[in-house]
Design an enzyme around this catalytic site. Structure first.
Site, PDB file in Angstrom:
ATOM      1  N   ASP A  23      24.928 -85.717-104.394  1.00 42.42           N
ATOM      2  CA  ASP A  23      24.879 -84.322-103.963  1.00 42.42           C
ATOM      3  C   ASP A  23      26.122 -83.637-104.513  1.00 42.42           C
ATOM      4  O   ASP A  23      27.070 -84.302-104.949  1.00 42.42           O
ATOM      5  CB  ASP A  23      24.864 -84.235-102.428  1.00 42.42           C
ATOM      6  CG  ASP A  23      24.844 -82.797-101.915  1.00 42.42           C
ATOM      7  OD1 ASP A  23      24.218 -81.937-102.571  1.00 42.42           O
ATOM      8  OD2 ASP A  23      25.456 -82.515-100.866  1.00 42.42           O
ATOM      9  N   SER A  24      26.123 -82.317-104.446  1.00 38.52           N
ATOM     10  CA  SER A  24      27.308 -81.566-104.859  1.00 38.52           C
ATOM     11  C   SER A  24      28.468 -81.836-103.907  1.00 38.52           C
ATOM     12  O   SER A  24      29.581 -81.418-104.169  1.00 38.52           O
ATOM     13  CB  SER A  24      26.994 -80.077-104.829  1.00 38.52           C
ATOM     14  OG  SER A  24      26.656 -79.693-103.517  1.00 38.52           O
TER      15      SER A  24
ATOM     16  N   CYS B 101      20.065 -82.927-103.127  1.00 35.89           N
ATOM     17  CA  CYS B 101      20.596 -81.568-103.254  1.00 35.89           C
ATOM     18  C   CYS B 101      19.459 -80.673-103.748  1.00 35.89           C
ATOM     19  O   CYS B 101      18.882 -80.945-104.812  1.00 35.89           O
ATOM     20  CB  CYS B 101      21.737 -81.597-104.266  1.00 35.89           C
ATOM     21  SG  CYS B 101      22.427 -79.985-104.672  1.00 35.89           S
ATOM     22  N   ASN B 102      19.127 -79.658-102.977  1.00 33.16           N
ATOM     23  CA  ASN B 102      18.049 -78.744-103.394  1.00 33.16           C
ATOM     24  C   ASN B 102      18.409 -78.017-104.683  1.00 33.16           C
ATOM     25  O   ASN B 102      17.563 -77.818-105.563  1.00 33.16           O
ATOM     26  CB  ASN B 102      17.808 -77.683-102.308  1.00 33.16           C
ATOM     27  CG  ASN B 102      17.212 -78.256-101.048  1.00 33.16           C
ATOM     28  OD1 ASN B 102      16.015 -78.179-100.828  1.00 33.16           O
ATOM     29  ND2 ASN B 102      18.037 -78.856-100.194  1.00 33.16           N
TER      30      ASN B 102
ATOM     31  N   CYS C 200      18.883 -76.435 -98.053  1.00 31.90           N
ATOM     32  CA  CYS C 200      20.126 -76.992 -98.599  1.00 31.90           C
ATOM     33  C   CYS C 200      20.473 -78.186 -97.721  1.00 31.90           C
ATOM     34  O   CYS C 200      20.409 -78.090 -96.481  1.00 31.90           O
ATOM     35  CB  CYS C 200      21.230 -75.945 -98.541  1.00 31.90           C
ATOM     36  SG  CYS C 200      22.871 -76.585 -98.920  1.00 31.90           S
ATOM     37  N   THR C 201      20.844 -79.302 -98.345  1.00 27.40           N
ATOM     38  CA  THR C 201      21.055 -80.525 -97.560  1.00 27.40           C
ATOM     39  C   THR C 201      22.336 -80.480 -96.728  1.00 27.40           C
ATOM     40  O   THR C 201      22.541 -81.334 -95.878  1.00 27.40           O
ATOM     41  CB  THR C 201      21.067 -81.764 -98.474  1.00 27.40           C
ATOM     42  OG1 THR C 201      22.074 -81.582 -99.497  1.00 27.40           O
ATOM     43  CG2 THR C 201      19.721 -81.977 -99.126  1.00 27.40           C
ATOM     44  N   HIS C 202      23.179 -79.487 -96.956  1.00 30.73           N
ATOM     45  CA  HIS C 202      24.345 -79.325 -96.075  1.00 30.73           C
ATOM     46  C   HIS C 202      23.925 -78.738 -94.717  1.00 30.73           C
ATOM     47  O   HIS C 202      24.582 -78.966 -93.709  1.00 30.73           O
ATOM     48  CB  HIS C 202      25.362 -78.355 -96.702  1.00 30.73           C
ATOM     49  CG  HIS C 202      26.226 -78.956 -97.777  1.00 30.73           C
ATOM     50  ND1 HIS C 202      25.730 -79.298 -99.006  1.00 30.73           N
ATOM     51  CD2 HIS C 202      27.554 -79.247 -97.811  1.00 30.73           C
ATOM     52  CE1 HIS C 202      26.727 -79.773 -99.761  1.00 30.73           C
ATOM     53  NE2 HIS C 202      27.836 -79.754 -99.057  1.00 30.73           N
TER      54      HIS C 202
HETATM   55  N1  DGL Z   1      23.575 -79.682-100.751  1.00 29.31           N
HETATM   56  C1  DGL Z   1      23.338 -78.750-101.813  1.00 29.31           C
HETATM   57  C2  DGL Z   1      21.904 -78.253-101.762  1.00 29.31           C
HETATM   58  O1  DGL Z   1      21.068 -78.872-101.127  1.00 29.31           O
HETATM   59  C3  DGL Z   1      24.391 -77.707-101.788  1.00 29.31           C
HETATM   60  C4  DGL Z   1      24.380 -76.858-102.990  1.00 29.31           C
HETATM   61  C5  DGL Z   1      25.665 -76.315-103.444  1.00 29.31           C
HETATM   62  O2  DGL Z   1      26.573 -77.093-103.720  1.00 29.31           O
HETATM   63  O3  DGL Z   1      25.737 -75.097-103.574  1.00 29.31           O
HETATM   64  O4  DGL Z   1      21.520 -77.271-102.370  1.00 29.31           O
END
Ligand code: DGL
Length: 264
Positions: free
Chosen positions: A13-14, A76-77, A186-188
């Site tokens: 993920d990011s 991560c979406n 978003c996975t966050h």
């Molecule tokens: N967890 C990421 C997602 O699902 C976060 C994206 C980001 O870093 O902007 O999109």
């Protein structure tokens, strides 16, 4: 190299948000070894261009392949909606992606109005456009960019005044439009569910895709005969290229999780 069942599931993920997906995968597949990569130094991906996101996804994928991962979960979406096509075309390892659950929401809504909170990168992506164009025209989709949310979560500031203000600001217009489902794209964001529930109340159903991703991961491992049936000592490795404190806090309940800083 032959891929073996004991090779790890790779997840990236990011940043730390994809741990919400790791938790679902771990709950469903506790015998699997896992390697999680938090590219926190480059978060948020949502503000980057498609080609920048693809470059970062290549870097993360190469890292996980060097560790012999048998499958890669793009947790991560933003990364999925911008880069999964490229990754699938260029690597032979199976990839599992995550997309905002607007289809399930469209089948659940009674008010025919659903809200989606996601990053700019996800909402502007061709894949999201394609998925949302398949939703019936009788259903209104209220899109909202969650600007600033990923940054606050990465900084460990979920319980902050600033977070409360942003969540209220982003959900108010959706509530005014009459949404009865709120899709977390978003996975966050699953880490915001307790707060969001208080803000949107119990008439709005909060929907995220974490469990579905875990089920899909299991199905693809089974299909490829790569499920780890028995494992007396599974290991869960987490690497972050930024300060590991917040990642450690988020994993505090998982005693076997090993969290390390790595300049990848
Ligand atoms: N967890 C990421 C997602 O699902 C976060 C994206 C980001 O870093 O902007 O999109």
């Amino acid at each position: 190299m032959t891929i073996k069942t004991q090779h790890a599931i790779g997840i990236f993920d990011s940043g730390i948000g994809g741990t919400s997906i790791w938790k679902e995968i771990h709950a469903l597949l506790p015998n699997e070894n896992t390697i999680y990569l938090a590219d926190s130094i480059n978060a948020p991906y949502g503000e980057k261009t498609k080609s920048e996101i693809i470059e970062l996804c290549i870097k993360n994928t190469e890292f996980l392949l060097k560790k012999n991962c048998k499958i890669i979960v793009v947790a991560c979406n933003t990364a999925t909606t911008n880069a999964i096509g490229y990754l699938r075309k260029n690597y032979t390892v199976p990839f599992i992606g995550i997309e905002p659950a607007i289809k399930p929401a469209s089948l659940t809504t009674q008010s025919n109005c659903i809200g989606i909170l996601a990053t700019k990168g996800t909402l502007n992506s061709d894949l999201f456009e394609k998925t949302s164009s398949k939703i019936g025209s009788n259903i209104e989709i209220v899109e909202q960019v969650g600007e600033g949310l990923v940054e606050l979560i990465e900084e460990g500031k979920i319980d902050s005044k600033k977070m409360d203000i942003l969540l209220k600001k982003y959900t108010d217009p959706m509530l005014k439009k009459g949404i009865d489902c709120l899709v977390l794209g978003c996975t966050h964001y699953p880490y915001l569910i307790p707060k969001l529930k208080k803000i949107v109340g119990n008439t709005v159903k909060i929907i995220d895709s974490g469990e579905a991703v875990a089920r899909q991961t299991k199905a693809i491992l089974e299909k490829n005969h790569l499920i780890q049936i028995e494992n007396n000592n599974p290991n869960y490795q987490f690497f972050s290229n930024k300060n590991t404190t917040v990642l450690k806090n988020i994993l505090a309940d998982y005693k076997k999780a090993s969290v390390k800083y790595l300049d990848f």
